[in-house]
Design an enzyme around this catalytic site. Sequence first.
Site, PDB file in Angstrom:
ATOM      1  CG  PHE A   1      10.625   2.282  10.626  1.00 48.68           C
ATOM      2  CD1 PHE A   1      10.922   1.147   9.887  1.00 48.68           C
ATOM      3  CD2 PHE A   1       9.284   2.666  10.746  1.00 48.68           C
ATOM      4  CE1 PHE A   1       9.913   0.400   9.285  1.00 48.68           C
ATOM      5  CE2 PHE A   1       8.274   1.926  10.146  1.00 48.68           C
ATOM      6  CZ  PHE A   1       8.587   0.785   9.420  1.00 48.68           C
ATOM      7  CB  VAL A   2      10.580   7.176   7.018  1.00 44.34           C
ATOM      8  CG1 VAL A   2      11.866   7.939   7.269  1.00 44.34           C
ATOM      9  CG2 VAL A   2      10.790   6.151   5.911  1.00 44.34           C
TER      10      VAL A   2
ATOM     11  CE  LYS B   1      -3.460  -1.933   3.281  1.00 42.23           C
ATOM     12  NZ  LYS B   1      -2.707  -3.007   3.884  1.00 42.23           N
TER      13      LYS B   1
ATOM     14  NE  ARG C   1      -0.928   1.936   5.144  1.00 44.03           N
ATOM     15  CZ  ARG C   1       0.107   1.184   4.764  1.00 44.03           C
ATOM     16  NH1 ARG C   1       1.078   1.719   4.070  1.00 44.03           N
ATOM     17  NH2 ARG C   1       0.175  -0.086   5.115  1.00 44.03           N
TER      18      ARG C   1
ATOM     19  CG  ASP D   1      15.276  -1.223   4.212  1.00 45.37           C
ATOM     20  OD1 ASP D   1      16.384  -0.738   4.423  1.00 45.37           O
ATOM     21  OD2 ASP D   1      14.616  -1.800   5.099  1.00 45.37           O
TER      22      ASP D   1
ATOM     23  CG  ASP E   1       2.459   0.679   7.394  1.00 48.51           C
ATOM     24  OD1 ASP E   1       3.261   0.522   6.444  1.00 48.51           O
ATOM     25  OD2 ASP E   1       2.128  -0.246   8.150  1.00 48.51           O
TER      26      ASP E   1
ATOM     27  CD  GLU F   1       8.725  -1.185  -3.735  1.00 44.04           C
ATOM     28  OE1 GLU F   1       8.010  -0.732  -2.806  1.00 44.04           O
ATOM     29  OE2 GLU F   1       9.203  -2.320  -3.729  1.00 44.04           O
ATOM     30  CG  ASP F   2       6.783   2.335   0.275  1.00 48.22           C
ATOM     31  OD1 ASP F   2       7.544   1.498  -0.273  1.00 48.22           O
ATOM     32  OD2 ASP F   2       6.095   2.054   1.276  1.00 48.22           O
TER      33      ASP F   2
HETATM   34  P1  XMP Z   1      13.317  -4.071   1.063  1.00 53.22           P
HETATM   35  O1  XMP Z   1      14.210  -4.271   2.266  1.00 53.22           O
HETATM   36  O2  XMP Z   1      12.779  -5.349   0.556  1.00 53.22           O
HETATM   37  O3  XMP Z   1      12.131  -3.312   1.744  1.00 53.22           O
HETATM   38  O4  XMP Z   1      13.949  -3.180   0.034  1.00 53.22           O
HETATM   39  C1  XMP Z   1      11.211  -2.585   1.124  1.00 53.22           C
HETATM   40  C2  XMP Z   1       9.981  -2.574   1.981  1.00 53.22           C
HETATM   41  O5  XMP Z   1      10.293  -2.519   3.385  1.00 53.22           O
HETATM   42  C3  XMP Z   1       9.426  -1.654   4.052  1.00 53.22           C
HETATM   43  N1  XMP Z   1      10.210  -0.597   4.718  1.00 53.22           N
HETATM   44  C4  XMP Z   1       9.714   0.443   5.392  1.00 53.22           C
HETATM   45  N2  XMP Z   1       8.439   0.827   5.622  1.00 53.22           N
HETATM   46  N3  XMP Z   1       9.232   2.705   6.830  1.00 53.22           N
HETATM   47  C5  XMP Z   1       8.213   1.956   6.342  1.00 53.22           C
HETATM   48  O6  XMP Z   1       7.067   2.335   6.560  1.00 53.22           O
HETATM   49  C6  XMP Z   1      10.539   2.386   6.639  1.00 53.22           C
HETATM   50  O7  XMP Z   1      11.424   3.099   7.100  1.00 53.22           O
HETATM   51  C7  XMP Z   1      10.786   1.189   5.881  1.00 53.22           C
HETATM   52  N4  XMP Z   1      11.932   0.575   5.485  1.00 53.22           N
HETATM   53  C8  XMP Z   1      11.538  -0.511   4.778  1.00 53.22           C
HETATM   54  C9  XMP Z   1       8.510  -1.107   2.987  1.00 53.22           C
HETATM   55  O8  XMP Z   1       7.310  -1.860   3.025  1.00 53.22           O
HETATM   56  C10 XMP Z   1       9.208  -1.348   1.680  1.00 53.22           C
HETATM   57  O9  XMP Z   1       8.343  -1.543   0.583  1.00 53.22           O
HETATM   58 MG    MG Z   2       4.632  -1.225   5.773  1.00 52.58          MG
END
Ligand code: XMP
Ligand code: MG
Length: 182
Positions: free
Chosen positions: A155-156, A46, A168, A106, A162, A102-103
């Site tokens: 952690f954002v 989401k 959100r 990571d 979220d 993508e949001d």
């Molecule tokens: P990867 O590690 O697979 O992760 O690249 C991507 C997904 O991890 C979640 N993610 C976060 N969600 N705040 C969030 O709300 C953060 O700081 C954060 N870091 C990773 C997110 O779902 C993303 O698509």
């Molecule tokens: Mg999430």
Amino acid sequence: MGEPAAEPELPVLLDSAKIAARVRELAAEISRDYQGRTPHLVGVLKGAWVFMADLIRHLSIPCTVDFLGIASYGADAISSGEVKITKDLDASIDGRDVLILEDILDTGRTFHYLQGVLAAHGPRSLKLVALLDKRSRRVIPVQPDYVGFEIPDVFVVGYGLDFDQKFRHLPDVRYLPKPPSH
Ligand code: XMP
Ligand code: MG
């Protein structure tokens, strides 16, 4: 009785004006790069939906949209790389110029997985747009084609992101001063 307890104020990392300005720049860049084409934007649910809604309104080229729902196994804050598709694409991407939105990128595990799944469906091109990039956390060497902001390892939340389904709706990107346990 009475008001629900107020959420404690979280520190701001990127305010809404700064995000809006950068989203406009990204839209201009994409419009230039895809001139004469109609890219197919796939938002990853989401977290990416707020970003996507803002971005498409600044594109000067036509586009089509679809959504992919994914859930990571394990705790919300940690990406195991094992991804479950909770909502599949509605339309075929065969021969399309696909942009995955993508949001946040990571470790790179989620995108690496998606890249494999989508590439198998024959897109003409496949690129990644990530609003946020936590580059220092990368485990798999994936590189987004368009990045809004590189951010530190915090952690954002907010602007679609979220923690435990909360925050959100916040217009700024904020961070949790005490990170959820990794
Ligand atoms: P990867 O590690 O697979 O992760 O690249 C991507 C997904 O991890 C979640 N993610 C976060 N969600 N705040 C969030 O709300 C953060 O700081 C954060 N870091 C990773 C997110 O779902 C993303 O698509
Ligand atoms: Mg999430």
